[in-house]
Design a protein around this motif. Structure first.
Motif, PDB file in Angstrom:
ATOM      1  N   VAL A  30      19.516  14.647 -28.637  1.00  0.00           N
ATOM      2  CA  VAL A  30      18.343  13.798 -28.858  1.00  0.00           C
ATOM      3  C   VAL A  30      18.549  13.024 -30.155  1.00  0.00           C
ATOM      4  O   VAL A  30      18.883  13.611 -31.193  1.00  0.00           O
ATOM      5  CB  VAL A  30      17.045  14.628 -28.923  1.00  0.00           C
ATOM      6  N   ARG A  33      15.469   9.861 -26.873  1.00  0.00           N
ATOM      7  CA  ARG A  33      15.333   9.217 -28.183  1.00  0.00           C
ATOM      8  C   ARG A  33      13.895   9.314 -28.643  1.00  0.00           C
ATOM      9  O   ARG A  33      12.974   8.913 -27.933  1.00  0.00           O
ATOM     10  CB  ARG A  33      15.766   7.751 -28.092  1.00  0.00           C
ATOM     11  N   PHE A  34      13.698   9.846 -29.838  1.00  0.00           N
ATOM     12  CA  PHE A  34      12.369   9.936 -30.443  1.00  0.00           C
ATOM     13  C   PHE A  34      12.340   8.981 -31.628  1.00  0.00           C
ATOM     14  O   PHE A  34      13.158   9.076 -32.545  1.00  0.00           O
ATOM     15  CB  PHE A  34      12.097  11.364 -30.915  1.00  0.00           C
ATOM     16  N   SER A  35      11.361   8.059 -31.635  1.00  0.00           N
ATOM     17  CA  SER A  35      11.350   7.018 -32.665  1.00  0.00           C
ATOM     18  C   SER A  35      10.026   6.928 -33.412  1.00  0.00           C
ATOM     19  O   SER A  35       9.716   5.888 -33.996  1.00  0.00           O
ATOM     20  CB  SER A  35      11.663   5.658 -32.024  1.00  0.00           C
ATOM     21  N   ASP A  36       9.267   8.016 -33.417  1.00  0.00           N
ATOM     22  CA  ASP A  36       7.949   7.983 -34.062  1.00  0.00           C
ATOM     23  C   ASP A  36       7.935   8.794 -35.353  1.00  0.00           C
ATOM     24  O   ASP A  36       6.955   9.460 -35.661  1.00  0.00           O
ATOM     25  CB  ASP A  36       6.885   8.511 -33.094  1.00  0.00           C
ATOM     26  N   THR A  37       9.024   8.776 -36.116  1.00  0.00           N
ATOM     27  CA  THR A  37       8.992   9.424 -37.422  1.00  0.00           C
ATOM     28  C   THR A  37       8.220   8.535 -38.393  1.00  0.00           C
ATOM     29  O   THR A  37       8.258   7.308 -38.302  1.00  0.00           O
ATOM     30  CB  THR A  37      10.407   9.680 -37.966  1.00  0.00           C
ATOM     31  N   ALA A  76       8.037  15.422 -31.899  1.00  0.00           N
ATOM     32  CA  ALA A  76       9.494  15.489 -31.845  1.00  0.00           C
ATOM     33  C   ALA A  76       9.961  16.833 -31.308  1.00  0.00           C
ATOM     34  O   ALA A  76      10.906  16.907 -30.505  1.00  0.00           O
ATOM     35  CB  ALA A  76      10.078  15.240 -33.227  1.00  0.00           C
ATOM     36  N   ILE A  86      16.912  11.037 -33.129  1.00  0.00           N
ATOM     37  CA  ILE A  86      15.634  10.921 -33.828  1.00  0.00           C
ATOM     38  C   ILE A  86      15.768   9.834 -34.888  1.00  0.00           C
ATOM     39  O   ILE A  86      16.685   9.870 -35.721  1.00  0.00           O
ATOM     40  CB  ILE A  86      15.220  12.259 -34.464  1.00  0.00           C
ATOM     41  N   MET A 146       9.712  16.932 -27.572  1.00  0.00           N
ATOM     42  CA  MET A 146      10.807  16.244 -26.891  1.00  0.00           C
ATOM     43  C   MET A 146      12.068  17.099 -26.879  1.00  0.00           C
ATOM     44  O   MET A 146      12.780  17.144 -25.864  1.00  0.00           O
ATOM     45  CB  MET A 146      11.108  14.892 -27.543  1.00  0.00           C
ATOM     46  N   SER A 203       3.628  13.960 -35.924  1.00  0.00           N
ATOM     47  CA  SER A 203       4.926  13.396 -35.573  1.00  0.00           C
ATOM     48  C   SER A 203       5.962  14.504 -35.379  1.00  0.00           C
ATOM     49  O   SER A 203       6.767  14.464 -34.439  1.00  0.00           O
ATOM     50  CB  SER A 203       5.387  12.431 -36.675  1.00  0.00           C
TER      51      SER A 203
END
Length: 399
Positions: A51, A79-83, A95, A53, A98, A91
């Motif tokens: 994953v 793909r995690f894009s909310d940092t 993550a 991040i 996910m 947040s």
């Protein structure tokens, strides 16, 4: 800092060495070809479901994002894009979900300190499967106690955009935006396996973010040398980190030269690794409490507090202050007072505001800040602890 002992007859002998310095395994790649090793490292670890991040800002960097995703290749599982800044709990929890849903066996982090800390905290939450309050450092019988976290953690690799010390660390601080509480998680198993410092990625970060991160490394090095811990290995890292930061901080511009960014990243890595062995100073827990209450990042606040905390330490950390003076101003007289002057010179050259009021800190918040400082784990390693009234006076002068 090594010391000599004088006996009653006037003889001098060197203080005996008593040292425990355990350096974790860590792989560092830097330069334009550094990412060619990422796929090999993922294969070596047997990682098949990775994953990525990152922060939302990295989604705008198409070329750099494609470069990292191509290096991950068919192993990319999500793909995690909310940092977000200060790693808010919502947040981190998203993550972690996910990681669970994609059955991740590795994480690649692309971005700055907030992305690195969010990823580390998410890895811990995913592995432990318990609420963050049960995992965080807590106060028991007046002392701060770090919870022992037993579950195995998946591997993390970092492709940084800023010179943050976070990629050298095993801890993660998560903030609840509703209550303002800060939860500190610590697990050596959650330390990243390594870092890929690529100049093209380094050039994507705005100059203000790079400066804030580099100033955090600067503060960590200054405070580390004042720790009083006799560890020549860590001292060598701290001294060279300061020399590098003194050289490259003035080269930070709005549009950063990627090669300058990589040099700053190497300095941050040195400062971050060394501080694990010697601890930190009072400027760091104060910045943890003040940063979210200001208009600037934690690193800028930490740098602003350095002259005040160094003066507070006078008479207690003079040998360390002399080492700071030697690293920052080799031609100077090496006195503790000259160390403070040398730090002030760096702050002025870097355009750092000198008063807390100038970065939006409300004077009425100082009493609340003092309590947060007392509950910060990093406050347990300072060379001279500050009582409530001392903290109040120090912060009032800084305001």
């Amino acid at each position: 800092m090594a010391e000599s002992i004088h006996d009653g007859a006037g003889a001098t002998r060197v203080r005996p060495v008593s040292l425990r310095h355990i350096a974790p395994s860590y792989r560092t790649y830097a330069g334009g070809r550094s990412l060619t090793a990422l796929g090999k490292e993922l294969d070596r670890a047997g990682s098949e479901r990775v994953v990525l991040i990152c922060g939302a800002s990295m989604l705008k960097q198409d070329a750099e994002l494609d470069m990292v995703q191509s290096a991950i290749g068919k192993r990319l599982a999500g793909r995690f894009s909310d940092t977000r800044e200060h790693s808010p709990l919502t947040s981190v929890e998203a993550a972690a979900r996910m990681l669970d849903e994609r059955e991740a066996d590795a994480v690649v982090v692309l971005g700055g300190g907030s992305a690195v800390v969010t990823a580390r905290a998410a890895v811990i939450l995913s592995a432990e499967q318990r609420p963050v309050k049960e995992l965080a450092t807590r106060r028991e019988n007046g002392a701060l106690v770090s919870v022992r976290l037993e579950a195995p953690k998946i591997t993390q690799w970092i492709v940084p955009s800023t010179p943050t010390t976070a990629y050298a660390k095993a801890g993660a601080a998560v903030r609840d935006p509703e209550t303002g509480e800060r939860f500190a998680l610590f697990d050596p198993k959650a330390r990243a396996a390594g870092v890929f410092m690529h100049p093209t990625v380094a050039a994507t970060a705005p100059g203000r973010l790079v400066r804030g991160s580099a100033l955090n490394a600067f503060g960590m090095a200054v405070d580390g040398l004042q720790s009083g811990v006799d560890d020549p290995l860590a001292e060598a890292q701290l001294r060279h980190a300061l020399r590098m930061l003194r050289q490259w901080l003035p080269r930070i511009e709005d549009e950063l030269d990627g090669e300058v960014g990589v040099r700053l990243m190497l300095a941050a890595l040195l400062a971050g690794q060394a501080s694990d062995h010697v601890g930190t100073g009072l400027a760091q827990p104060i910045s943890h409490a003040l940063g979210p209450r200001s208009a600037v990042g934690n690193g800028v606040v930490e740098a602003m507090m350095l002259p005040h905390t160094m003066r507070f330490n006078l008479g207690r950390t003079d040998a360390g202050l002399a080492a700071v003076a030697e690293a920052l101003d080799p031609a100077g007289n090496g006195s503790p007072e000259s160390a403070i002057a040398a730090v002030m010179d760096v702050l002025r050259e870097s355009g750092v505001p000198l008063r807390l009021r100038d970065v939006g800190v409300d004077r009425q918040s100082l009493d609340e800040v003092i309590q947060h400082v007392a509950d910060d784990w990093s406050a347990t390693t300072v060379p001279r602890p500050a009582q409530h009234d001392e903290l109040h006076d120090l912060l009032t002068v800084a305001w």
